[in-house]
Scaffold this active site. Structure first.
Site, PDB file in Angstrom:
ATOM      1  N   LEU A 124       2.893   6.828  -4.411  1.00 30.53           N
ATOM      2  CA  LEU A 124       4.036   6.266  -3.707  1.00 30.53           C
ATOM      3  C   LEU A 124       3.812   4.776  -3.507  1.00 30.53           C
ATOM      4  O   LEU A 124       2.666   4.335  -3.290  1.00 30.53           O
ATOM      5  CB  LEU A 124       4.215   6.937  -2.335  1.00 30.53           C
ATOM      6  CG  LEU A 124       4.502   8.444  -2.315  1.00 30.53           C
ATOM      7  CD1 LEU A 124       4.578   8.938  -0.870  1.00 30.53           C
ATOM      8  CD2 LEU A 124       5.784   8.771  -3.058  1.00 30.53           C
ATOM      9  N   ASP A 125       4.896   3.989  -3.561  1.00 29.70           N
ATOM     10  CA  ASP A 125       4.805   2.569  -3.235  1.00 29.70           C
ATOM     11  C   ASP A 125       4.218   2.399  -1.838  1.00 29.70           C
ATOM     12  O   ASP A 125       4.400   3.258  -0.966  1.00 29.70           O
ATOM     13  CB  ASP A 125       6.188   1.911  -3.260  1.00 29.70           C
ATOM     14  CG  ASP A 125       6.796   1.870  -4.650  1.00 29.70           C
ATOM     15  OD1 ASP A 125       6.076   2.139  -5.624  1.00 29.70           O
ATOM     16  OD2 ASP A 125       8.006   1.581  -4.742  1.00 29.70           O
ATOM     17  N   GLN A 126       3.557   1.278  -1.619  1.00 23.91           N
ATOM     18  CA  GLN A 126       2.924   1.031  -0.327  1.00 23.91           C
ATOM     19  C   GLN A 126       3.914   1.133   0.828  1.00 23.91           C
ATOM     20  O   GLN A 126       3.583   1.632   1.911  1.00 23.91           O
ATOM     21  CB  GLN A 126       2.254  -0.343  -0.315  1.00 23.91           C
ATOM     22  CG  GLN A 126       1.468  -0.641   0.951  1.00 23.91           C
ATOM     23  CD  GLN A 126       0.635  -1.900   0.837  1.00 23.91           C
ATOM     24  OE1 GLN A 126       0.420  -2.426  -0.260  1.00 23.91           O
ATOM     25  NE2 GLN A 126       0.149  -2.412   1.950  1.00 23.91           N
ATOM     26  N   GLU A 127       5.149   0.668   0.637  1.00 24.07           N
ATOM     27  CA  GLU A 127       6.132   0.654   1.719  1.00 24.07           C
ATOM     28  C   GLU A 127       6.965   1.936   1.802  1.00 24.07           C
ATOM     29  O   GLU A 127       7.851   2.043   2.648  1.00 24.07           O
ATOM     30  CB  GLU A 127       7.056  -0.564   1.562  1.00 24.07           C
ATOM     31  CG  GLU A 127       6.333  -1.905   1.636  1.00 24.07           C
ATOM     32  CD  GLU A 127       5.496  -2.047   2.907  1.00 24.07           C
ATOM     33  OE1 GLU A 127       5.981  -1.678   3.990  1.00 24.07           O
ATOM     34  OE2 GLU A 127       4.338  -2.501   2.824  1.00 24.07           O
ATOM     35  N   THR A 128       6.690   2.900   0.916  1.00 29.52           N
ATOM     36  CA  THR A 128       7.381   4.186   0.971  1.00 29.52           C
ATOM     37  C   THR A 128       6.535   5.175   1.762  1.00 29.52           C
ATOM     38  O   THR A 128       5.340   5.300   1.527  1.00 29.52           O
ATOM     39  CB  THR A 128       7.608   4.748  -0.447  1.00 29.52           C
ATOM     40  OG1 THR A 128       8.389   3.820  -1.200  1.00 29.52           O
ATOM     41  CG2 THR A 128       8.337   6.085  -0.401  1.00 29.52           C
TER      42      THR A 128
END
Length: 275
Positions: A124-128
């Site tokens: 997952l993306d860091q901000e997700t």
């Protein structure tokens, strides 16, 4: 690795079962040479017949993950002896880019779970924030890698868009590649890799339009790039929208798949109230 034979494999051989679960040829060859396989406590070979409720033990290859423990726990949403589904908070990386890093989800996971081998099946993306599948054994990792590539692991996301207009259900099929002009960004280009995103549900609230999204492929930043491509960037996205806040309204909401060894449906879904 110890497991009990499910009735779906009753009457087959151990090798036939492992081939059905897409264990690669290299690993099968090593198991054929092994003298450490047991079936109900007795020595066995890959060509041994198996029946429901038989107990098999396959030798471990000694693989261990190299993540340093963070001495911080993570939230475990589902766990058995073969895999786990974890909750990844916003702002936390899935795994370290360098093994000296210690503040990623995998660092927290290796501290929380009793497993020497622990690897993510997807990222997952860091901000997700949201659900993330990890695996505890290299053979099971091979099985789940195949399932992921064959789209047998269903991943559902929620994205919130800054509009009161209902966005229609649709499939976005647009190849994605790194943007050579902007560091850390990706863009839609004919020279990119295949990327397919399905918007399966859409409803409008007093504040935004909320989408349910299923991924057919899993490219870096895929949902964010595709939604920006159709003119509907995710709320709080500083890379693909005009947000100045790090408050990405994108959530890994649900994961569902057939467990390769237990042959049961594993379905983990977040409470929408927590998003």
């Amino acid at each position: 690795m110890k497991f009990t034979i499910h009735e779906n494999f009753d009457g087959s051989t151990l090798e036939e079962m492992l081939k059905t679960l897409h264990v690669p040829k290299k690993e099968l060859h090593l198991l054929r040479m092994s003298k450490e396989i047991t079936l109900n406590g007795e020595p066995a070979r890959l060509n041994s017949p198996i029946h429901a409720e038989d107990v098999v033990v396959l030798p471990d290859d000694g693989s261990k993950s190299q993540y340093k423990p963070s001495y911080r726990t993570c939230d475990v949403l589902y766990e058995d002896r073969y895999l786990a589904v974890l909750f990844k908070p916003r702002g936390v990386k899935t795994h370290p880019n360098e093994m000296s890093e210690t503040n990623t989800l995998m660092n927290h996971a290796i501290y929380t779970l009793e497993a020497d081998y622990l690897e993510p099946v997807h990222r997952l993306d860091q901000e997700t924030k949201g659900v993330l599948l990890v695996v505890k054994h290299p053979l099971v990792k091979k099985m789940l890698d195949h399932m992921l590539s064959e789209r047998e692991i269903k991943r559902t996301y929620i994205a919130r868009i800054d509009t009161k207009r209902l966005i229609e259900k649709q499939t976005i099929s647009a190849p994605i590649a790194k943007n050579p002009k902007e560091r850390n960004k990706y863009h839609v280009t004919d020279k990119g890799k295949e990327a397919v995103t399905h918007i399966t549900k859409s409803h409008v609230t007093p504040d935004y339009c909320e989408l349910e999204i299923e991924l057919e492929t899993g490219r870096t930043h895929q949902i964010r790039v595709h939604l920006a491509h159709i003119g509907s960037p995710v709320i709080g996205d500083p890379l693909y929208g005009n947000s100045t806040l790090r408050d990405l309204q994108l959530f890994s909401y649900r994961i569902e798949f057939i467990h390769p060894l237990l042959q049961k449906t594993v379905r983990v879904e977040l409470d929408r109230k927590t998003l």
